[in-house]
Design a protein around this motif. Structure first.
Motif, short mmCIF file in Angstrom:
data_model
loop_
_atom_site.label_atom_id
_atom_site.label_comp_id
_atom_site.label_asym_id
_atom_site.label_seq_id
_atom_site.Cartn_x
_atom_site.Cartn_y
_atom_site.Cartn_z
N GLY A 260 75.94 9.29 65.59
CA GLY A 260 77.55 9.73 65.42
C GLY A 260 76.98 10.54 64.32
N GLY A 261 75.49 11.78 64.90
CA GLY A 261 75.04 12.24 63.92
C GLY A 261 75.20 13.75 63.09
N HIS A 262 76.37 14.29 64.22
CA HIS A 262 77.07 15.98 63.88
C HIS A 262 78.54 15.65 62.41
CE1 HIS A 262 76.11 17.18 67.19
NE2 HIS A 262 76.06 16.22 68.18
N PRO A 263 77.51 16.15 61.38
CA PRO A 263 78.01 15.62 60.18
C PRO A 263 79.55 16.86 59.85
CG PRO A 263 76.38 17.30 59.75
CD PRO A 263 75.54 17.17 61.34
N SER A 264 80.21 16.25 59.61
CA SER A 264 81.66 17.72 59.50
C SER A 264 81.28 17.05 57.49
CB SER A 264 82.35 17.04 59.95
OG SER A 264 82.75 15.65 59.09
N GLY A 265 81.74 18.42 57.00
CA GLY A 265 81.58 18.46 55.49
C GLY A 265 80.70 18.09 54.44
N GLY A 266 78.97 18.31 55.97
CA GLY A 266 78.17 18.03 54.61
C GLY A 266 77.20 16.92 55.58
N PRO A 267 76.07 16.54 54.40
CA PRO A 267 74.77 15.75 55.43
C PRO A 267 75.75 14.46 55.24
CG PRO A 267 73.92 17.18 54.20
CD PRO A 267 74.97 17.68 53.93
N LYS A 268 75.18 13.62 56.53
CA LYS A 268 75.77 12.06 56.05
C LYS A 268 74.53 10.94 55.63
CE LYS A 268 79.03 12.12 59.49
NZ LYS A 268 79.15 11.25 61.34
N PRO A 269 75.02 9.43 55.51
CA PRO A 269 74.42 8.70 55.46
C PRO A 269 72.90 8.71 56.19
CG PRO A 269 76.26 7.53 55.05
CD PRO A 269 76.70 9.12 54.96
N LEU A 270 71.88 8.24 56.16
CA LEU A 270 71.13 7.36 57.51
C LEU A 270 70.58 6.89 57.00
CD1 LEU A 270 69.34 9.23 60.08
CD2 LEU A 270 67.89 9.61 58.52
N VAL A 271 70.91 5.81 58.43
CA VAL A 271 70.27 4.62 58.64
C VAL A 271 69.15 5.03 59.52
CG1 VAL A 271 71.03 2.21 59.39
CG2 VAL A 271 72.65 3.03 57.82
N VAL A 272 68.19 3.92 59.74
CA VAL A 272 67.06 4.28 60.32
C VAL A 272 66.59 2.38 61.09
CG1 VAL A 272 65.00 4.81 60.75
CG2 VAL A 272 66.28 5.80 59.06
N ILE A 273 66.59 2.23 62.49
CA ILE A 273 66.27 0.97 62.73
C ILE A 273 65.10 1.41 63.80
CG2 ILE A 273 67.84 -0.66 63.81
CD1 ILE A 273 70.34 0.52 63.24
N ALA A 274 63.95 0.84 63.42
CA ALA A 274 63.21 0.72 64.05
C ALA A 274 63.33 -0.89 64.88
CB ALA A 274 62.27 0.30 63.45
#
Length: 616
Positions: free
Chosen positions: A372-386
């Protein structure tokens, strides 16, 4: 876009084909679905094996009869799936290997024996009250049946526990250890059992899996790698006793003999899988294919079932756009095509997914998956899962399963989800996997944070709305990240290691996992204790408080791989330091949550925690 909790609820209905077994004639498959045995054709037809007890695995005998095993029971069904021979063992069956002579080798875990984190970190059920444990008293044993026998015959491996085995021509090839706990798996040997005598072929400081005896009886192979084994192939000459690496192919997770001259193999390749054929003489790669997706199998590793002609393979197969299904492919091509439609109704939940690469610590190229990394309207919140392991990986999958299967729902919540494979991960060869040894929480965390920097710089991630989470070793890396940086607005630690000192005596991996990954740090010495404490989040609560990342801690109360004390220690240390922290303990659960109500509750809490933290 569907809400994240609704997506998580729908994913609870996903049916995962397990123990996929291709008929010797290559015209149908058997599998286990939700504990029940089924046989399926390639046209979508499927029937339950009538009258079968709940089972964990299915195998076809060479003559086409069906072998079922589960709990303490093994049985054989006739050509029409009619009931036939049945027998029981004392303990819990973990594997059943058909012989080529009307026999079956069964690997059985004694009541009360320990399972590792890949198997929920629980003990095998034991009705004893009180529970009594003595060294060498709770083993994994081998027994053999001649089909038709009422009672099993033990395969003599005195004082040893068996982690994996093969059976051919009345001989057993076994991965064993003297320590019966999962920690012993980190000190394995390869044993050949013949005519009641045991001959040790190989000892190693790495780990072994998938032992395989050649049809002609002169050779054997085994995979040698790290932890949850993805590694290189060793060949043992059973006449001379010589054991040596076979070729250069790496990240093998399963293999088998087509004939005395040729082996098939499969395993990880980057964020996908590979497979093909090897020369049994010198390890030359005769054919190799790669595919972007995930092959399911034992212990979560890619594995195949191959027909007697050696032309067709079957497995559980999924991609970013296709939920898990039983699939078949030409063994030499990897051209996977689904032959079931168990989860077709869920395909609409797929989100955009891509493999990305960035520059990690010390200039090392690092890769991972972005959902889900293609932004529309600017940067998105990011959740990193290790991911856990650390020698494990994120591979391209429809709904990546680890960490409560939350990656896909969080992408539906509008977040970009980064699934990084820092050094220590599988899929990039042994040098990459071993690069974390002695550098736990150092180089791998730097790789992860460099991935965050990459996405912020690319305009994908909003630097003010970052979160980190993970399970098992991923839970450790999450807690450790909170002590190293304040850039995350929320964190979730699931079944994490927080104190390597207490882990070194309390975990059922103790004495195996920790000396390996901490490069021999000995808790019995002041120097060893100092090294372990230096990498333990509980001793860095003041650093965590300065960063101030609110941290949710989720843990099962029966987990013996990362015992509950790990979560309680973190909670007490961080609340005493003034951290915003909450501990949630799930009764009856082990290393991962399995009860539907608990999985639903955890999803609600994680989404709520990230929302309250201003990430979502």
């Amino acid at each position: 876009m569907t809400g994240p909790l609704k997506v998580h609820e729908e994913l609870a209905g996903l049916v995962l084909p397990e123990s996929v077994a291709l008929h010797p004639d290559g015209d149908r498959v058997a599998c286990v679905l939700d504990g029940a045995a089924y046989v399926a054709g390639f046209g979508g037809e499927r029937m339950a094996v009538p009258g079968a007890a709940p089972c964990a695995l299915v195998r076809w005998l060479p003559d086409g009869r069906l072998l079922l095993a589960g709990g303490d029971r093994v049985e054989v069904r006739g050509p029409g799936l009619e009931p036939g021979w049945r027998a029981t063992v004392e303990g819990e069956i973990e594997d059943a290997i058909p012989g080529d002579d009307g026999t079956v080798l069964v690997r059985v875990a004694d009541p009360g024996s320990e399972r590792d984190g890949s198997h929920l970190g629980l003990r095998v059920a034991d009705p004893g009250d009180p529970f009594v444990r003595t060294p060498g008293g709770r083993l994994r044993r081998l027994v053999r049946f001649t089909i038709g026998d009422a009672l099993p015959r033990p395969v003599a491996l005195p004082g040893l526990t068996v982690w994996d085995a093969d059976w051919r021509g009345g001989r057993a090839l076994a991965v064993t250890s003297a320590d019966e706990t999962p920690g012993g798996y980190y000190h394995p040997r390869l044993d050949l059992v013949e005519d009641g005598a045991v001959r040790t072929l190989h000892r190693t400081s790495w780990q072994l899996a998938r032992p395989r005896l050649a049809p002609g009886g002169r050779a054997a192979v085994v995979v040698e790698g790290l932890s949850i084994v993805s590694g290189r192939v060793l060949r043992a000459d059973l006449v001379t006793g010589e054991v040596a690496p076979l070729g250069d192919v790496d990240d093998v997770t399963d293999l088998g003999w087509l004939d005395d001259d040729t082996l098939w193999f499969t395993g990880w390749s980057g964020t996908g899988v590979h497979g093909g054929l090897l020369s049994a003489a010198d390890g030359r790669v005769l054919r190799r294919w790669t595919a972007w997706g995930t092959l399911g199998g034992r212990d979560g590793q890619p594995s195949l079932s191959v027909d007697r002609s050696g032309t067709l393979a079957a497995a559980c197969w999924e991609t970013a756009g296709q939920p898990p299904e039983i699939a078949v492919a030409a063994l030499t091509e990897g051209d996977w095509r689904a032959v079931t439609s168990l989860n077709a109704g869920l395909a609409r939940l797929a989100v955009p997914q891509e493999e990305i690469t960035w520059t990690g610590h010390e200039g090392l190229p690092v890769s991972g998956l972005l959902l889900g990394g293609h932004p529309s309207g600017g940067p998105k919140p990011l959740v990193v899962i290790a991911h856990g392991g650390p020698t494990w990986l994120w591979s391209s999958a429809f709904a990546p399963a680890e960490s409560g299967q939350l990656a896909l729902p969080l992408a539906h919540a509008g977040a970009a989800v980064l699934l990084p494979n820092p050094r220590g991960s599988s899929g990039r060869g042994q040098d990459y996997a071993r690069a974390v040894i002695g550098r736990v929480g150092e180089a791998d965390l730097a790789d992860l944070l460099a991935g965050v920097d990459h996405l912020v710089a690319a305009g994908v991630a909003d630097p003010g709305r970052l979160a980190v989470m993970g399970l098992s070793y991923g839970g450790y890396l999450t807690a450790w990240a909170v002590t190293r940086t304040g850039r995350f607005r929320a964190a979730v630690v699931m079944s994490g290691v927080t104190d390597w000192l207490s882990f070194s005596t309390a975990s059922n991996l103790a004495g195996g996992f920790d000396p390996l990954y901490h490069a021999g740090a000995d808790p019995a010495t002041p120097e060893g204790r100092e090294r372990l404490a230096a990498r333990s989040p509980v001793y860095h609560a003041a650093d965590a408080a300065r960063g101030g990342t609110p941290t949710l801690i989720l843990h099962g109360d029966q987990d013996r791989t990362t015992p509950l004390g790990q979560a309680e220690q973190l909670y007490r240390a961080w609340t005493a330091a003034g951290m915003s922290t909450e501990l949630v303990v799930y009764p009856r659960e082990g290393h991962e949550l399995v009860e539907p109500a608990h999985r639903r509750d955890a999803a609600e809490r994680v989404v709520g925690w990230l929302t309250e933290g201003g990430v979502l």
